[in-house]
Motif scaffolding. Structure first.
Motif, PDB file in Angstrom:
ATOM      1  N   MET A  69       0.849  -1.201   0.000  1.00  0.00           N
ATOM      2  CA  MET A  69       0.000   0.000   0.000  1.00  0.00           C
ATOM      3  C   MET A  69       0.881   1.248   0.000  1.00  0.00           C
ATOM      4  SD  MET A  69      -2.841   1.232   2.815  1.00  0.00           S
ATOM      5  CE  MET A  69      -3.846  -0.226   2.538  1.00  0.00           C
ATOM      6  N   SER A  70       0.556   2.198  -0.859  1.00  0.00           N
ATOM      7  CA  SER A  70       1.318   3.434  -0.926  1.00  0.00           C
ATOM      8  C   SER A  70       1.031   4.286   0.298  1.00  0.00           C
ATOM      9  CB  SER A  70       0.967   4.210  -2.191  1.00  0.00           C
ATOM     10  OG  SER A  70       1.275   3.464  -3.345  1.00  0.00           O
ATOM     11  N   PRO A  71       2.036   5.054   0.776  1.00  0.00           N
ATOM     12  CA  PRO A  71       1.796   5.913   1.943  1.00  0.00           C
ATOM     13  C   PRO A  71       0.836   7.050   1.619  1.00  0.00           C
ATOM     14  CG  PRO A  71       3.940   6.380   0.984  1.00  0.00           C
ATOM     15  CD  PRO A  71       3.418   5.159   0.284  1.00  0.00           C
ATOM     16  N   ILE A  72       0.144   7.519   2.640  1.00  0.00           N
ATOM     17  CA  ILE A  72      -0.721   8.688   2.507  1.00  0.00           C
ATOM     18  C   ILE A  72       0.167   9.928   2.437  1.00  0.00           C
ATOM     19  CG2 ILE A  72      -2.499  10.075   3.631  1.00  0.00           C
ATOM     20  CD1 ILE A  72      -3.514   7.486   4.921  1.00  0.00           C
ATOM     21  N   ILE A  73      -0.024  10.753   1.423  1.00  0.00           N
ATOM     22  CA  ILE A  73       0.809  11.946   1.230  1.00  0.00           C
ATOM     23  C   ILE A  73       0.075  13.175   1.761  1.00  0.00           C
ATOM     24  CG2 ILE A  73       2.108  13.327  -0.414  1.00  0.00           C
ATOM     25  CD1 ILE A  73       3.024  10.434  -0.276  1.00  0.00           C
ATOM     26  N   GLU A  74       0.766  13.966   2.568  1.00  0.00           N
ATOM     27  CA  GLU A  74       0.205  15.200   3.112  1.00  0.00           C
ATOM     28  C   GLU A  74       1.201  16.338   2.925  1.00  0.00           C
ATOM     29  OE1 GLU A  74      -1.744  14.708   7.090  1.00  0.00           O
ATOM     30  OE2 GLU A  74      -0.694  12.776   7.043  1.00  0.00           O
ATOM     31  N   ASN A  75       0.702  17.559   3.030  1.00  0.00           N
ATOM     32  CA  ASN A  75       1.545  18.744   2.958  1.00  0.00           C
ATOM     33  C   ASN A  75       1.195  19.686   4.099  1.00  0.00           C
ATOM     34  OD1 ASN A  75       3.053  18.657   0.162  1.00  0.00           O
ATOM     35  ND2 ASN A  75       0.952  18.005  -0.260  1.00  0.00           N
ATOM     36  N   THR A  76       2.220  20.300   4.671  1.00  0.00           N
ATOM     37  CA  THR A  76       2.012  21.278   5.736  1.00  0.00           C
ATOM     38  C   THR A  76       3.163  22.262   5.719  1.00  0.00           C
ATOM     39  OG1 THR A  76       1.419  21.503   8.079  1.00  0.00           O
ATOM     40  CG2 THR A  76       3.227  19.993   7.538  1.00  0.00           C
ATOM     41  N   ASP A  77       3.113  23.250   6.607  1.00  0.00           N
ATOM     42  CA  ASP A  77       4.208  24.216   6.679  1.00  0.00           C
ATOM     43  C   ASP A  77       5.388  23.677   7.473  1.00  0.00           C
ATOM     44  OD1 ASP A  77       2.783  26.189   5.237  1.00  0.00           O
ATOM     45  OD2 ASP A  77       1.737  26.822   7.054  1.00  0.00           O
ATOM     46  N   VAL A  78       5.089  23.096   8.640  1.00  0.00           N
ATOM     47  CA  VAL A  78       6.152  22.639   9.546  1.00  0.00           C
ATOM     48  C   VAL A  78       5.741  21.318  10.175  1.00  0.00           C
ATOM     49  CG1 VAL A  78       7.586  23.199  11.555  1.00  0.00           C
ATOM     50  CG2 VAL A  78       6.737  25.043  10.082  1.00  0.00           C
ATOM     51  N   VAL A  79       6.680  20.386  10.251  1.00  0.00           N
ATOM     52  CA  VAL A  79       6.519  19.150  11.019  1.00  0.00           C
ATOM     53  C   VAL A  79       7.438  19.231  12.222  1.00  0.00           C
ATOM     54  CG1 VAL A  79       6.837  16.655  11.084  1.00  0.00           C
ATOM     55  CG2 VAL A  79       5.885  17.728   9.045  1.00  0.00           C
ATOM     56  N   VAL A  80       6.886  19.001  13.401  1.00  0.00           N
ATOM     57  CA  VAL A  80       7.679  18.943  14.627  1.00  0.00           C
ATOM     58  C   VAL A  80       7.706  17.500  15.090  1.00  0.00           C
ATOM     59  CG1 VAL A  80       7.887  19.714  17.022  1.00  0.00           C
ATOM     60  CG2 VAL A  80       7.051  21.300  15.266  1.00  0.00           C
ATOM     61  N   VAL A  81       8.902  16.961  15.278  1.00  0.00           N
ATOM     62  CA  VAL A  81       9.070  15.576  15.732  1.00  0.00           C
ATOM     63  C   VAL A  81       9.367  15.597  17.223  1.00  0.00           C
ATOM     64  CG1 VAL A  81      10.275  13.406  15.381  1.00  0.00           C
ATOM     65  CG2 VAL A  81       9.998  15.004  13.470  1.00  0.00           C
ATOM     66  N   GLY A  82       8.430  15.145  18.038  1.00  0.00           N
ATOM     67  CA  GLY A  82       8.629  15.111  19.487  1.00  0.00           C
ATOM     68  C   GLY A  82       7.724  16.088  20.207  1.00  0.00           C
ATOM     69  N   GLY A  83       7.024  15.596  21.238  1.00  0.00           N
ATOM     70  CA  GLY A  83       6.056  16.431  21.946  1.00  0.00           C
ATOM     71  C   GLY A  83       6.480  16.869  23.326  1.00  0.00           C
ATOM     72  N   GLY A  84       7.800  16.811  23.614  1.00  0.00           N
ATOM     73  CA  GLY A  84       8.288  17.312  24.898  1.00  0.00           C
ATOM     74  C   GLY A  84       8.249  18.826  24.952  1.00  0.00           C
ATOM     75  N   PRO A  85       8.839  19.429  25.990  1.00  0.00           N
ATOM     76  CA  PRO A  85       8.780  20.890  26.133  1.00  0.00           C
ATOM     77  C   PRO A  85       9.309  21.655  24.932  1.00  0.00           C
ATOM     78  CG  PRO A  85       9.484  19.894  28.182  1.00  0.00           C
ATOM     79  CD  PRO A  85       9.446  18.784  27.167  1.00  0.00           C
ATOM     80  N   GLY A  86      10.433  21.208  24.335  1.00  0.00           N
ATOM     81  CA  GLY A  86      10.974  21.900  23.172  1.00  0.00           C
ATOM     82  C   GLY A  86      10.036  21.843  21.988  1.00  0.00           C
ATOM     83  N   GLY A  87       9.517  20.639  21.695  1.00  0.00           N
ATOM     84  CA  GLY A  87       8.615  20.481  20.567  1.00  0.00           C
ATOM     85  C   GLY A  87       7.310  21.215  20.753  1.00  0.00           C
ATOM     86  N   SER A  88       6.716  21.129  21.946  1.00  0.00           N
ATOM     87  CA  SER A  88       5.460  21.827  22.204  1.00  0.00           C
ATOM     88  C   SER A  88       5.641  23.336  22.129  1.00  0.00           C
ATOM     89  CB  SER A  88       4.918  21.436  23.587  1.00  0.00           C
ATOM     90  OG  SER A  88       4.539  20.083  23.617  1.00  0.00           O
ATOM     91  N   THR A  89       6.800  23.822  22.598  1.00  0.00           N
ATOM     92  CA  THR A  89       7.057  25.264  22.562  1.00  0.00           C
ATOM     93  C   THR A  89       7.134  25.776  21.130  1.00  0.00           C
ATOM     94  OG1 THR A  89       8.201  25.298  24.695  1.00  0.00           O
ATOM     95  CG2 THR A  89       8.728  27.062  23.155  1.00  0.00           C
ATOM     96  N   VAL A  90       7.975  25.150  20.306  1.00  0.00           N
ATOM     97  CA  VAL A  90       8.132  25.641  18.941  1.00  0.00           C
ATOM     98  C   VAL A  90       6.833  25.496  18.167  1.00  0.00           C
ATOM     99  CG1 VAL A  90       9.053  23.455  18.047  1.00  0.00           C
ATOM    100  CG2 VAL A  90       9.601  25.591  16.895  1.00  0.00           C
ATOM    101  N   ALA A  91       6.102  24.402  18.356  1.00  0.00           N
ATOM    102  CA  ALA A  91       4.850  24.189  17.636  1.00  0.00           C
ATOM    103  C   ALA A  91       3.818  25.261  17.984  1.00  0.00           C
ATOM    104  CB  ALA A  91       4.297  22.798  17.953  1.00  0.00           C
ATOM    105  N   THR A  92       3.678  25.552  19.266  1.00  0.00           N
ATOM    106  CA  THR A  92       2.702  26.552  19.705  1.00  0.00           C
ATOM    107  C   THR A  92       3.031  27.928  19.154  1.00  0.00           C
ATOM    108  OG1 THR A  92       2.288  25.321  21.740  1.00  0.00           O
ATOM    109  CG2 THR A  92       1.638  27.636  21.721  1.00  0.00           C
ATOM    110  N   LEU A  93       4.304  28.328  19.204  1.00  0.00           N
ATOM    111  CA  LEU A  93       4.689  29.664  18.767  1.00  0.00           C
ATOM    112  C   LEU A  93       4.628  29.817  17.250  1.00  0.00           C
ATOM    113  CD1 LEU A  93       7.624  30.378  21.249  1.00  0.00           C
ATOM    114  CD2 LEU A  93       5.182  30.903  21.475  1.00  0.00           C
TER     115      LEU A  93
END
Length: 497
Positions: free
Chosen positions: A1-25
């Motif tokens: 099965m082919s992967p589902i393709i998506e597009n976005t502005d930014v992908v953040v890998v990791g939901g710890g304090p650093g990742g949550s901070t950059v994603a929110t801002l």
């Protein structure tokens, strides 16, 4: 099965304090952000002692101040040390730093499961597409730049997300950082190992300092003692690699053996029992945790938090460095996506400031591990490495409070000389639960100097100078008025007119 393709502005890998901070801002500037977290929150994490810069600076930018207050975390007004040549324990208050006195003269001791979940859910509230139980399996890149990531969703379906930027906030064990290029360079000086667990029923310092972190040295290393609640305490022994053999076999006996080598911690745990069940029932180790990557970014990708660097935890800088890096990365990405700053210039500012923050702590900690010195020497070293025109004691507290860079975003910038005087009077000499007197750090001449500097800050604030930051780096950029992007210094002055 082919992967589902998506597009976005930014992908953040990791939901710890650093990742949550950059994603929110980033989301606050209206950008489309997908955050991928391999685990399901809440999840365990170490690094439980925060700095005021995180609580009052980053927390304010993220909009979580009230939630942190409602969480009823232990209030941390400063720190207590049994360190160096002085056999008498000594303590410091955040209130001594002019940037932190008054309402901002404290931080929190946090259970990271609760703290990290507050930040991650807050990111979702701000419009971040948070996807848990979604491990990244690969990075999409070419010779020019990073283009996105591959991941597997909770149903095992493969996805490809193409993005203008990928932020690696996936921690120290992930290999995503390798796609930024360069090497991970481990410190030869801080090749230490930590063994840690949790205890119920440990003693506390007398109020109002019962939430202070205690760091106590012994011959083979040092122990942290972090009160997480009225009864729960995080205890960890940090030892050099030459003593690693002691961790083989029964780790509980090893930890208790280190406690026995440290009189003040042994006393604090004399009536305590180690937690043996649940998430806090496991004894854990971490090794070789002082390192830095040779590069923090490449076109299309940036590293924040433990993915980029980490340093010895004696001054609880892990969450500070991660969230500060998240802020710097968000500023850079926001500036590039808006077309206001080139990618090279924006991330040159990011890396310059991030490395500067890491370097100051590294240089200071290298001196702090000199057990043949006393607290006065440590204060002098803090002023030397920060290069700020303050007293030695102020420089020390500004450094360990995370605000030595002078960034307005890292402090609420509210001062009160009355609050400082009250704090000093209430702290003074302290006694441990066993009656041992602790040395205070606030002699009258120092207090007078600190209060005079606070008055100077208040005057500058009235004149408006405090709101306009100068470049931190030679020829560098400055934060925009909302703190979420970079601008040229001349543009900020024009904006202020």
């Amino acid at each position: 099965m082919s992967p589902i393709i998506e597009n976005t502005d930014v992908v953040v890998v990791g939901g710890g304090p650093g990742g949550s901070t950059v994603a929110t801002l980033l989301a606050r500037r209206g950008h489309r952000v997908v955050l991928l977290e391999k685990e399901t929150f809440p999840r365990y994490q170490i690094g439980e002692s925060l700095l005021p810069s995180t609580v009052h600076g980053i927390g304010r930018l993220l909009g979580v101040t009230e939630e942190l207050e409602k969480a009823s975390f232990m209030v941390k007004r400063g720190g207590s040390f049994r360190w160096g040549t002085n056999p008498v324990p000594w303590n410091f208050l955040f209130a001594v730093a002019p940037e932190l006195s008054g309402p901002t003269s404290f931080a929190y001791q946090v259970e990271r499961m609760k703290f990290d979940e507050i930040l991650l859910r807050n990111a979702a509230k701000h419009g971040v597409d948070v996807r848990e139980n979604s491990p990244v399996t690969g990075v999409i890149d070419d010779a020019e730049r990073v283009r996105g990531v591959r991941y597997t969703d909770p149903d095992g379906i493969e996805h490809e997300i193409h993005a203008t930027f990928v932020v690696d906030a996936s921690g120290n064990r992930s290999r995503v950082h390798q796609h930024a290029g360069g090497d991970r360079i481990y410190s030869e000086f801080f090749r230490n190992i930590a063994l840690f667990g949790y205890f119920e029923g440990g003693k506390r310092l007398p109020a109002p300092d019962s939430g202070n972190i205690l760091c106590a040295a012994f011959d083979e290393g040092w122990i942290w003692y972090i009160p997480l609640s009225d009864t729960l305490t995080s205890v960890g022994a940090v030892i050099s690699r030459e003593h690693a053999a002691r961790l083989q076999g029964d780790q509980e006996q090893a930890l208790l053996g280190f406690v026995d080598r440290c009189a003040i911690v042994k006393d604090f745990l004399s009536d305590a029992t180690r937690v043996a069940e649940g998430v806090y029932g496991e004894l854990r180790t971490r090794k070789d945790y002082s390192y830095t990557n040779s590069t923090f970014h490449r076109p299309g990708m940036v590293l924040v938090g433990d993915a980029a660097c980490f340093i010895d935890p004696v001054f609880s800088t892990g969450v500070h460095l991660a969230t500060y890096a998240g802020l710097l990365a968000a500023r850079s990405i926001n500036s590039v996506l808006s077309g206001d700053v080139t990618e090279d210039r924006a991330f040159g500012e990011f890396e310059g400031r991030y490395r500067r923050e890491y370097r100051v702590f590294y240089e200071f900690l290298s001196a702090f591990y000199d057990m043949q010195s006393n607290e006065d020497s440590y204060f002098w070293k803090a002023r030397k490495v920060t290069n700020v025109a303050t007293t030695d004691l102020e420089a020390f507290v500004s450094l360990v409070g995370g605000v030595h860079s002078g960034e307005n975003a890292l402090t609420a910038f509210r001062v009160s000389s009355g609050a400082l005087a009250d704090a000093v009077e209430r702290t003074g000499d302290m006694q441990t639960p066993s009656g041992e007197r602790m040395h205070h750090l606030f002699g009258t001449p120092v207090v007078r100097e600190v209060m005079q500097e606070m008055n100077n800050i208040q005057v500058r604030g009235i004149q408006g100078a405090a709101a306009r930051e100068l470049p931190l780096l030679d020829g560098g950029l400055v934060p925009a008025s909302d703190g979420l992007s970079w601008v040229e210094p001349a543009a900020l002055l024009e904006e202020a007119r």
